[in-house]
Design an enzyme around this catalytic site. Structure first.
Site, PDB file in Angstrom:
ATOM      1  N   LYS A  38     -12.061   0.042  -1.773  1.00 16.11           N
ATOM      2  CA  LYS A  38     -11.099   0.725  -2.637  1.00 16.11           C
ATOM      3  C   LYS A  38     -11.594   0.717  -4.085  1.00 16.11           C
ATOM      4  CE  LYS A  38      -7.612   0.503   0.804  1.00 16.11           C
ATOM      5  NZ  LYS A  38      -6.901  -0.395   1.690  1.00 16.11           N
ATOM      6  N   SER A  43       0.794  -1.226   0.000  1.00 15.99           N
ATOM      7  CA  SER A  43       0.000   0.000   0.000  1.00 15.99           C
ATOM      8  C   SER A  43       0.825   1.275   0.000  1.00 15.99           C
ATOM      9  CB  SER A  43      -0.990  -0.003   1.163  1.00 15.99           C
ATOM     10  OG  SER A  43      -0.345  -0.356   2.364  1.00 15.99           O
ATOM     11  N   HIS A  78      -5.493  -3.526  -2.551  1.00 18.29           N
ATOM     12  CA  HIS A  78      -5.185  -2.555  -3.613  1.00 18.29           C
ATOM     13  C   HIS A  78      -5.118  -3.187  -5.005  1.00 18.29           C
ATOM     14  CE1 HIS A  78      -4.407   0.907  -1.048  1.00 18.29           C
ATOM     15  NE2 HIS A  78      -3.841   0.065  -0.198  1.00 18.29           N
TER      16      HIS A  78
END
Ligand SMILES: *Cc1c(COP(=O)(O)O)cnc(C)c1O
Length: 392
Positions: A238, A179, A207
């Site tokens: 996300k 990240s 992610h």
């Protein structure tokens, strides 16, 4: 109270005090901050789904039909049809027997690791893994061995050494996309090690999900090793634009977690509107629209990174839509971030303890719906700001 004040003053004097920035608009490529328009370069809403009409419509309809709250944890009376449908879709998407929802990624990593592993087991964890993995490892009471970031030789040595007095289960756990630096776990090598040493492999793809792989199935799809990952953890907050998290795994693993994962058992389940939005997001990710969003995101990322690299900036090994620029100390880094904010660009300055001392970053994240011209202009402004000596 004096102790609290002292702690705050200490943070402030070291330029490490964090405060909240109020966003006054919906989450798009631009947002309103203090009444002014800003280009948003620090959102995880990579595909632009957080404010997508299809997700909003799905959420509104489910809220009208099923209400705003689920009323209880899943094991009591909060296991609604929508939760079951989303779990079925997730398992299908990831090619696993089963899947289990968690309320967010933090809770998922806590619950999965605590629920499956205990004091007799050994966990091998990358040094740059997300805080929620670190906390899950601690909570499990298992022995934890930290290997240097992506250092496969070091991990192999740890596994060899541990083999001498082996007992219990072994888990290798890693972020798919890291990240802070936006680099990738070396999944093919990790798969080889997990097979050789008879360990489990868990990938946290917060992610990578939605972004990597032809169908958006994440880092493991990118490397062609989806079927080899025992525990596939992902999030909806996300790239998928919503909220919540999941584990895709075998049926016995899911059944055990329903019985053991405290973060799953002792928490009210996700609201119907959120689950319905997640269902819509999953459908969108695995469609032509999803594919074209992934392509636009990759183009924006390429454009942005190429400009910064041409200016000689160090991008910390980034390979994805997360693009950090290495700076130095907290004070000049935060000064550069403020200078950029004044010029209408919102990105984050990353300081210790998130990163080691002396390796602060300006961390930018790209979105599919950023305008390419604005991406280039932002890169140039960042270069200019750093060149004016603000970080020296
Ligand atoms: C964001 C993130 C999480 C936490 O997910 P939330 O749903 O935001 O709680 C977990 N792991 C990684 C790698 C993350 O980046």
């Amino acid at each position: 109270m004096q102790k609290i004040q002292n702690d705050l003053s200490a943070l402030k004097s070291r330029n490490l005090l964090r405060t909240l920035r109020e966003i006054e608009s919906a989450q798009g490529p631009h947002v309103q901050i203090a009444g002014k328009d800003h280009l948003l370069l620090c959102s995880n809403n990579y595909l632009g789904l957080a404010n997508h009409p299809a997700l909003i419509e799905a959420s509104c309809r489910a809220t009208r039909d099923f209400g705003v709250g689920s009323g209880a944890s899943r094991l009591v009376s909060g296991s609604m049809s929508l939760h079951h449908r989303l779990e079925e879709e997730l398992a299908r998407f990831k090619g696993t027997e089963s899947a289990l929802l968690f309320n967010n990624g933090y809770a998922a990593n806590n619950g999965i690791i605590q629920g499956l592993f205990g004091p007799e087991d050994c966990l091998f964890s990358d040094a740059l893994n997300h805080a929620s993995i670190i906390d899950g490892c601690r909570l499990s009471g298992a022995q934890v061995q930290i290997y240097p970031h992506n250092d496969m030789a070091a991990l192999e040595q740890l596994l060899i050494d541990a083999s001498k007095c082996r007992r219990g289960l072994w888990l290798i756990v890693t972020d798919g996309v890291f990240s802070m630096d936006g680099d990738l776990a070396l999944l093919p090598q990790l798969v080889a090690l997990k097979e050789r040493f008879d360990a489990w492999l868990m990938v946290d793809d917060a992610h990578g999900g939605g972004v990597l792989g032809a169908r958006g199935r994440g880092t493991a799809e990118h490397f062609g090793c989806l079927a080899e990952i025992d525990l596939q953890m992902g999030t909806f907050g996300k790239a998928l634009g919503g909220f919540g998290a999941y584990l895709a795994a075998s049926r016995p693993v899911v059944e055990l977690l329903i019985n053991r994962a405290r973060a799953f058992i002792f928490s009210t389940s996700l609201p119907p509107g959120v689950v319905a939005a997640n269902l819509a997001a999953l459908k969108l990710v695995d469609s032509e629209d999803g594919l074209s969003r992934r392509q636009k995101l990759a183009q924006n990322r390429q454009l942005f990174a190429a400009h910064l690299q041409q200016a000689g900036l160090d991008l910390c090994g980034s390979e994805t839509q997360i693009v950090p620029v290495l700076t130095s100390d907290p004070e000049p880094t935060m000064r550069a971030a403020s200078a950029l904010l004044e010029q209408g660009i919102c990105l984050s300055g990353i300081r210790p303890p998130t990163v080691p001392d002396g390796t602060c970053r300006l961390r930018a994240t790209l979105m599919a719906d950023h305008d390419p011209d604005e991406v280039v202009a932002a890169a140039e402004l960042i270069i200019q700001t750093l060149n004016t000596g603000l970080t020296r």
